[in-house]
Design a protein around this motif. Structure first.
Motif, PDB file in Angstrom:
ATOM      1  N   ARG A   1       0.824  -1.202   0.000  1.00  0.00           N
ATOM      2  CA  ARG A   1       0.000   0.000   0.000  1.00  0.00           C
ATOM      3  C   ARG A   1       0.868   1.266   0.000  1.00  0.00           C
ATOM      4  O   ARG A   1       0.507   2.278  -0.608  1.00  0.00           O
ATOM      5  CB  ARG A   1      -0.941   0.019   1.203  1.00  0.00           C
ATOM      6  CG  ARG A   1      -2.018  -1.040   1.186  1.00  0.00           C
ATOM      7  CD  ARG A   1      -2.828  -1.033  -0.095  1.00  0.00           C
ATOM      8  NE  ARG A   1      -3.534   0.235  -0.313  1.00  0.00           N
ATOM      9  CZ  ARG A   1      -4.167   0.554  -1.439  1.00  0.00           C
ATOM     10  NH1 ARG A   1      -4.170  -0.295  -2.467  1.00  0.00           N
ATOM     11  NH2 ARG A   1      -4.795   1.718  -1.548  1.00  0.00           N
ATOM     12  N   VAL A   2       2.005   1.195   0.667  1.00  0.00           N
ATOM     13  CA  VAL A   2       2.940   2.319   0.633  1.00  0.00           C
ATOM     14  C   VAL A   2       3.479   2.496  -0.785  1.00  0.00           C
ATOM     15  O   VAL A   2       3.552   3.611  -1.309  1.00  0.00           O
ATOM     16  CB  VAL A   2       4.094   2.117   1.637  1.00  0.00           C
ATOM     17  CG1 VAL A   2       5.111   3.262   1.537  1.00  0.00           C
ATOM     18  CG2 VAL A   2       3.548   2.009   3.068  1.00  0.00           C
ATOM     19  N   GLU A   3       3.831   1.391  -1.421  1.00  0.00           N
ATOM     20  CA  GLU A   3       4.312   1.441  -2.807  1.00  0.00           C
ATOM     21  C   GLU A   3       3.234   1.969  -3.735  1.00  0.00           C
ATOM     22  O   GLU A   3       3.505   2.750  -4.655  1.00  0.00           O
ATOM     23  CB  GLU A   3       4.773   0.051  -3.251  1.00  0.00           C
ATOM     24  CG  GLU A   3       6.020  -0.442  -2.520  1.00  0.00           C
ATOM     25  CD  GLU A   3       6.323  -1.905  -2.788  1.00  0.00           C
ATOM     26  OE1 GLU A   3       5.612  -2.505  -3.638  1.00  0.00           O
ATOM     27  OE2 GLU A   3       7.233  -2.450  -2.142  1.00  0.00           O
ATOM     28  N   ASN A   4       1.992   1.549  -3.494  1.00  0.00           N
ATOM     29  CA  ASN A   4       0.867   2.030  -4.293  1.00  0.00           C
ATOM     30  C   ASN A   4       0.712   3.545  -4.165  1.00  0.00           C
ATOM     31  O   ASN A   4       0.513   4.255  -5.160  1.00  0.00           O
ATOM     32  CB  ASN A   4      -0.415   1.328  -3.840  1.00  0.00           C
ATOM     33  CG  ASN A   4      -1.650   1.833  -4.545  1.00  0.00           C
ATOM     34  OD1 ASN A   4      -1.854   1.623  -5.727  1.00  0.00           O
ATOM     35  ND2 ASN A   4      -2.508   2.527  -3.796  1.00  0.00           N
ATOM     36  N   ALA A   5       0.808   4.041  -2.924  1.00  0.00           N
ATOM     37  CA  ALA A   5       0.674   5.485  -2.701  1.00  0.00           C
ATOM     38  C   ALA A   5       1.814   6.248  -3.368  1.00  0.00           C
ATOM     39  O   ALA A   5       1.595   7.303  -3.978  1.00  0.00           O
ATOM     40  CB  ALA A   5       0.641   5.778  -1.199  1.00  0.00           C
ATOM     41  N   ASN A   6       3.024   5.730  -3.257  1.00  0.00           N
ATOM     42  CA  ASN A   6       4.160   6.382  -3.910  1.00  0.00           C
ATOM     43  C   ASN A   6       3.970   6.447  -5.422  1.00  0.00           C
ATOM     44  O   ASN A   6       4.290   7.462  -6.059  1.00  0.00           O
ATOM     45  CB  ASN A   6       5.456   5.645  -3.576  1.00  0.00           C
ATOM     46  CG  ASN A   6       6.058   6.093  -2.260  1.00  0.00           C
ATOM     47  OD1 ASN A   6       6.474   7.238  -2.114  1.00  0.00           O
ATOM     48  ND2 ASN A   6       6.091   5.201  -1.288  1.00  0.00           N
ATOM     49  N   ARG A   7       3.427   5.380  -5.976  1.00  0.00           N
ATOM     50  CA  ARG A   7       3.194   5.356  -7.424  1.00  0.00           C
ATOM     51  C   ARG A   7       2.103   6.347  -7.823  1.00  0.00           C
ATOM     52  O   ARG A   7       2.263   7.107  -8.788  1.00  0.00           O
ATOM     53  CB  ARG A   7       2.823   3.941  -7.856  1.00  0.00           C
ATOM     54  CG  ARG A   7       2.659   3.775  -9.362  1.00  0.00           C
ATOM     55  CD  ARG A   7       2.424   2.321  -9.745  1.00  0.00           C
ATOM     56  NE  ARG A   7       1.187   1.775  -9.192  1.00  0.00           N
ATOM     57  CZ  ARG A   7       1.124   0.951  -8.161  1.00  0.00           C
ATOM     58  NH1 ARG A   7       2.235   0.543  -7.551  1.00  0.00           N
ATOM     59  NH2 ARG A   7      -0.039   0.491  -7.722  1.00  0.00           N
ATOM     60  N   ARG A   8       1.011   6.359  -7.097  1.00  0.00           N
ATOM     61  CA  ARG A   8      -0.104   7.225  -7.449  1.00  0.00           C
ATOM     62  C   ARG A   8       0.213   8.702  -7.195  1.00  0.00           C
ATOM     63  O   ARG A   8      -0.315   9.579  -7.899  1.00  0.00           O
ATOM     64  CB  ARG A   8      -1.368   6.804  -6.696  1.00  0.00           C
ATOM     65  CG  ARG A   8      -1.890   5.435  -7.142  1.00  0.00           C
ATOM     66  CD  ARG A   8      -3.121   5.009  -6.368  1.00  0.00           C
ATOM     67  NE  ARG A   8      -3.561   3.675  -6.752  1.00  0.00           N
ATOM     68  CZ  ARG A   8      -4.352   3.402  -7.785  1.00  0.00           C
ATOM     69  NH1 ARG A   8      -4.795   4.377  -8.553  1.00  0.00           N
ATOM     70  NH2 ARG A   8      -4.701   2.144  -8.047  1.00  0.00           N
ATOM     71  N   LEU A   9       1.054   8.985  -6.207  1.00  0.00           N
ATOM     72  CA  LEU A   9       1.461  10.369  -5.945  1.00  0.00           C
ATOM     73  C   LEU A   9       2.708  10.765  -6.734  1.00  0.00           C
ATOM     74  O   LEU A   9       3.176  11.896  -6.612  1.00  0.00           O
ATOM     75  CB  LEU A   9       1.710  10.578  -4.449  1.00  0.00           C
ATOM     76  CG  LEU A   9       0.499  10.414  -3.539  1.00  0.00           C
ATOM     77  CD1 LEU A   9       0.868  10.737  -2.095  1.00  0.00           C
ATOM     78  CD2 LEU A   9      -0.662  11.296  -3.990  1.00  0.00           C
ATOM     79  N   ARG A  10       3.241   9.801  -7.506  1.00  0.00           N
ATOM     80  CA  ARG A  10       4.367  10.054  -8.419  1.00  0.00           C
ATOM     81  C   ARG A  10       5.583  10.624  -7.689  1.00  0.00           C
ATOM     82  O   ARG A  10       6.256  11.533  -8.170  1.00  0.00           O
ATOM     83  CB  ARG A  10       3.936  11.013  -9.533  1.00  0.00           C
ATOM     84  CG  ARG A  10       2.615  10.632 -10.190  1.00  0.00           C
ATOM     85  CD  ARG A  10       2.093  11.724 -11.096  1.00  0.00           C
ATOM     86  NE  ARG A  10       0.654  11.599 -11.280  1.00  0.00           N
ATOM     87  CZ  ARG A  10      -0.097  12.483 -11.942  1.00  0.00           C
ATOM     88  NH1 ARG A  10       0.463  13.545 -12.486  1.00  0.00           N
ATOM     89  NH2 ARG A  10      -1.388  12.304 -12.056  1.00  0.00           N
ATOM     90  N   THR A  11       5.848  10.096  -6.503  1.00  0.00           N
ATOM     91  CA  THR A  11       6.920  10.661  -5.684  1.00  0.00           C
ATOM     92  C   THR A  11       8.276  10.612  -6.380  1.00  0.00           C
ATOM     93  O   THR A  11       9.121  11.482  -6.158  1.00  0.00           O
ATOM     94  CB  THR A  11       7.005   9.938  -4.325  1.00  0.00           C
ATOM     95  OG1 THR A  11       7.245   8.535  -4.551  1.00  0.00           O
ATOM     96  CG2 THR A  11       5.720  10.097  -3.540  1.00  0.00           C
ATOM     97  N   ALA A  12       8.488   9.619  -7.229  1.00  0.00           N
ATOM     98  CA  ALA A  12       9.777   9.487  -7.902  1.00  0.00           C
ATOM     99  C   ALA A  12      10.026  10.598  -8.917  1.00  0.00           C
ATOM    100  O   ALA A  12      11.168  10.824  -9.328  1.00  0.00           O
ATOM    101  CB  ALA A  12       9.869   8.129  -8.599  1.00  0.00           C
ATOM    102  N   GLU A  13       8.971  11.313  -9.314  1.00  0.00           N
ATOM    103  CA  GLU A  13       9.120  12.374 -10.309  1.00  0.00           C
ATOM    104  C   GLU A  13       9.679  13.659  -9.710  1.00  0.00           C
ATOM    105  O   GLU A  13      10.076  14.564 -10.445  1.00  0.00           O
ATOM    106  CB  GLU A  13       7.768  12.675 -10.969  1.00  0.00           C
ATOM    107  CG  GLU A  13       7.202  11.517 -11.778  1.00  0.00           C
ATOM    108  CD  GLU A  13       5.862  11.863 -12.402  1.00  0.00           C
ATOM    109  OE1 GLU A  13       5.537  13.075 -12.468  1.00  0.00           O
ATOM    110  OE2 GLU A  13       5.158  10.937 -12.840  1.00  0.00           O
ATOM    111  N   TYR A  14       9.691  13.740  -8.385  1.00  0.00           N
ATOM    112  CA  TYR A  14      10.141  14.967  -7.723  1.00  0.00           C
ATOM    113  C   TYR A  14      11.557  14.746  -7.212  1.00  0.00           C
ATOM    114  O   TYR A  14      11.848  13.791  -6.499  1.00  0.00           O
ATOM    115  CB  TYR A  14       9.173  15.345  -6.601  1.00  0.00           C
ATOM    116  CG  TYR A  14       7.785  15.583  -7.141  1.00  0.00           C
ATOM    117  CD1 TYR A  14       7.402  16.829  -7.606  1.00  0.00           C
ATOM    118  CD2 TYR A  14       6.875  14.529  -7.240  1.00  0.00           C
ATOM    119  CE1 TYR A  14       6.141  17.034  -8.149  1.00  0.00           C
ATOM    120  CE2 TYR A  14       5.604  14.726  -7.770  1.00  0.00           C
ATOM    121  CZ  TYR A  14       5.244  15.984  -8.223  1.00  0.00           C
ATOM    122  OH  TYR A  14       3.996  16.177  -8.743  1.00  0.00           O
ATOM    123  N   THR A  15      12.438  15.659  -7.585  1.00  0.00           N
ATOM    124  CA  THR A  15      13.868  15.438  -7.386  1.00  0.00           C
ATOM    125  C   THR A  15      14.394  15.897  -6.048  1.00  0.00           C
ATOM    126  O   THR A  15      15.568  15.721  -5.732  1.00  0.00           O
ATOM    127  CB  THR A  15      14.673  16.135  -8.505  1.00  0.00           C
ATOM    128  OG1 THR A  15      14.314  17.537  -8.540  1.00  0.00           O
ATOM    129  CG2 THR A  15      14.362  15.503  -9.841  1.00  0.00           C
TER     130      THR A  15
END
Length: 252
Positions: free
Chosen positions: A232-246
């Protein structure tokens, strides 16, 4: 007469409250009643230790050598914006000495009404970064979770985008309370429309502050709710696109 701040506690070597090593000042007083709050003892402003901005800064700046080029001062809470006059004076002193300043806020006190808005504009002159907690994008669920509305919080996020003030967005992921796919998607879309976001963080719910509720004799509303599973944490990170923010890139 000197403005005093109502202080909850001090942390001299914070590593999770902004970039680098930071001195964290926790203020007392908050109008939100988040079901998962890990500092319910900071809600009331009574019983606080009071400091003038100058006295507090003189204590804090002794630690400056430990902060390096990225560290500095973070003011958290409680809710720091409830003590905006004190915050302005405190951050003025910090900026005179070139110290990086961060506010960790829920945004709940924000309004464009006076006198708050003019004071907030003044505060932004001395603020380098805000850590903005968006508890829930859905207004009904936000109210159920915090007992406060979120329209002014989202308005704050838009205003900070308009003035291009650097922001880290944080979302506490609570099973059955702030972990709904449709809301995460909506929050992700909202964040994508802002032009000042340097980092997005998903903070998994935990129960480390439960003993404080028990000590205060307050019934814990999330009894029986466990921390979110990794998927669920991974799901939230994906949906909030956290990896796109540097993340943090230095002063703007």
């Amino acid at each position: 007469m000197s403005i005093t701040g109502k202080i909850h506690s001090l942390e001299s070597f914070g590593a999770a409250d902004g970039p680098g090593v930071r001195f964290v000042v926790f203020l007392k007083g908050c109008d939100m009643r988040c079901k998962y709050c890990h500092n319910p003892d900071s809600w009331a402003s009574q019983g606080a230790e009071e400091w003038t901005a100058e006295d507090l800064f003189n204590k804090v700046k002794k630690y400056k050598a430990y902060w390096g080029k990225d560290g500095g001062i973070t003011v958290s809470g409680g809710e720091p914006l409830l003590q905006i006059d004190f915050l302005i004076e405190f951050f003025k002193l910090a900026k005179k000495e070139g110290i990086h300043t961060t506010i960790d806020t829920s945004g709940n006190p924000f309004t464009r009404e006076e006198p708050f808005f003019s004071k907030f504009e003044e505060l932004m002159k001395y603020t380098d970064l805000l850590l903005l907690d968006i508890k829930e994008i859905n207004p009904e669920r936000h109210f159920e979770l915090t007992k406060q509305k979120n329209d002014n919080i989202l308005e704050l996020a838009r205003y900070l985008s308009d003035i291009e003030k650097p922001v880290w967005i944080r979302h506490v992921l609570v099973p059955e309370n702030s972990d709904f796919d449709e809301d995460l998607d909506a929050l992700g879309e909202f964040i994508a429309g802002l032009k000042n976001v340097q980092r997005v963080e998903v903070l998994p719910y935990h129960t480390l502050g439960l003993f404080k509720w028990e000590n205060l004799g307050i019934k814990y509303a999330l009894e029986g709710i466990s921390p979110p599973e990794d998927d669920r944490v991974e799901n939230a990170n994906r949906r909030l696109r956290t990896a796109e923010y540097t993340g943090y890139k230095g002063d703007k």
